[in-house]
Design a protein around this motif. Sequence first.
Motif, PDB file in Angstrom:
ATOM      1  N   GLY A  98       0.831  -0.976   0.039  1.00  8.54           N
ATOM      2  CA  GLY A  98      -0.190  -0.197  -0.105  1.00  8.54           C
ATOM      3  C   GLY A  98       0.865   1.104  -0.045  1.00  8.54           C
ATOM      4  O   GLY A  98       1.865   1.387  -0.395  1.00  8.54           O
ATOM      5  N   ARG A 118      -8.234   4.037  -1.106  1.00  7.69           N
ATOM      6  CA  ARG A 118      -7.423   3.405  -1.997  1.00  7.69           C
ATOM      7  C   ARG A 118      -6.103   2.682  -1.550  1.00  7.69           C
ATOM      8  O   ARG A 118      -5.526   1.619  -1.674  1.00  7.69           O
ATOM      9  N   GLU A 176      -5.470  -1.160  -1.851  1.00  7.14           N
ATOM     10  CA  GLU A 176      -4.122  -1.571  -2.310  1.00  7.14           C
ATOM     11  C   GLU A 176      -3.588  -2.511  -1.432  1.00  7.14           C
ATOM     12  O   GLU A 176      -2.586  -3.694  -1.779  1.00  7.14           O
TER      13      GLU A 176
END
Length: 372
Positions: free
Chosen positions: A250, A286, A290
């Motif tokens: 991430g 996001r 991820e």
Amino acid sequence: MDRVDRLLALVAELRAASPEPLDPSALAARLRVSERTVRRDLELLTHGGLPVRQVKGRGHVLPGEPEPAALSEAESLTGPVHDTLAEAVRTRRVVRMAYTDQAGARSFRDVEAHGLVTAPYGEYLVGWCRMRDGPRMFRLDRIGAAFLSGRGAEVRDLDELLAALRVPVPRPPAGPGPRGPAGAERARAWTLDRLEFVRSRLRDAAAGVRSGGEGAAALRGVLGHLAEWTRWQAAAVRAAATGEEPVLAGRRPRFPEGFDREMPFDARERMIQDAMALRSLGELARDLQEVLEAVGHWAAGCDDALWEAELPDPRPYGPPGPPRPLADLLAGWRGPLAHIEWHLDRLTDEPPPRPSDDDEDVWVVDRCPLQA
């Protein structure tokens, strides 16, 4: 066997055989009593109101319970909500209902009714919510009205719905020895399914506040917490499985010096929230997605042997826990997916079910599980 237990066993035998009759001699042999005792017990039960009938030359039979009268659409709307839901479950129908969540927001949903579950803290409808396109639990005391539609529900397995909601732990095989390839395939598929379900719940939560829903501030705080702790949990499980150094996936923010040193949970959480406060809701979502995408790629491609082994359970504080299967570490109780759902459950209208004394399939506490 005392008299009460014998009467219970007698009724159980009659119900199990219904609608076929049972001869008193057969009942006597099963209960290990005399035929005279069986006849006396049958007479007592008949006088007590049990509708036992004697079929000439064949024995005694207990008729099955009659089917309840079907509810009309008007009766379903004006009668007790519980009766409408029970009818929807029995006839595999779609029910239209007015539902009020914990925040007081009312919505109107079409739900495929698949089961009613009674828990110590409430009664719930288990079904497939067509508005959310996923399994949900609804507290009956928050359903203001229900309407039995003429539409049939799709065929879905209630156990699978409960599994998705309750985060069950895959059980090891009863016999000794490692699990074979079939077990590895099932464990991998179960974990990837759970992963995709959790990712869909995150997308729904983010979309709900972006489209004008309340709770954006609360969701931002939760996503910041989840992004960093899920990153750590996933890396720790992967390191425990492979013996390699942890790989943090991430978009990890820049933390102050000393963040990775040992410190109390509250102090670490304050540092996480301070670092995440600079990010938008979309950036936090996001980042977490991820991390989960990296988990999915690794889980889909790792060796079968890892799914068949018992691995150390990494804990954020203290020594590792007892060894558990990889599927359990990723998608079972205390794992990163269960941790995400624990927090989402407290932002939405689906409360987590409580485990019974002999059921450790669910991790439910009054605070974030990672503090325990």
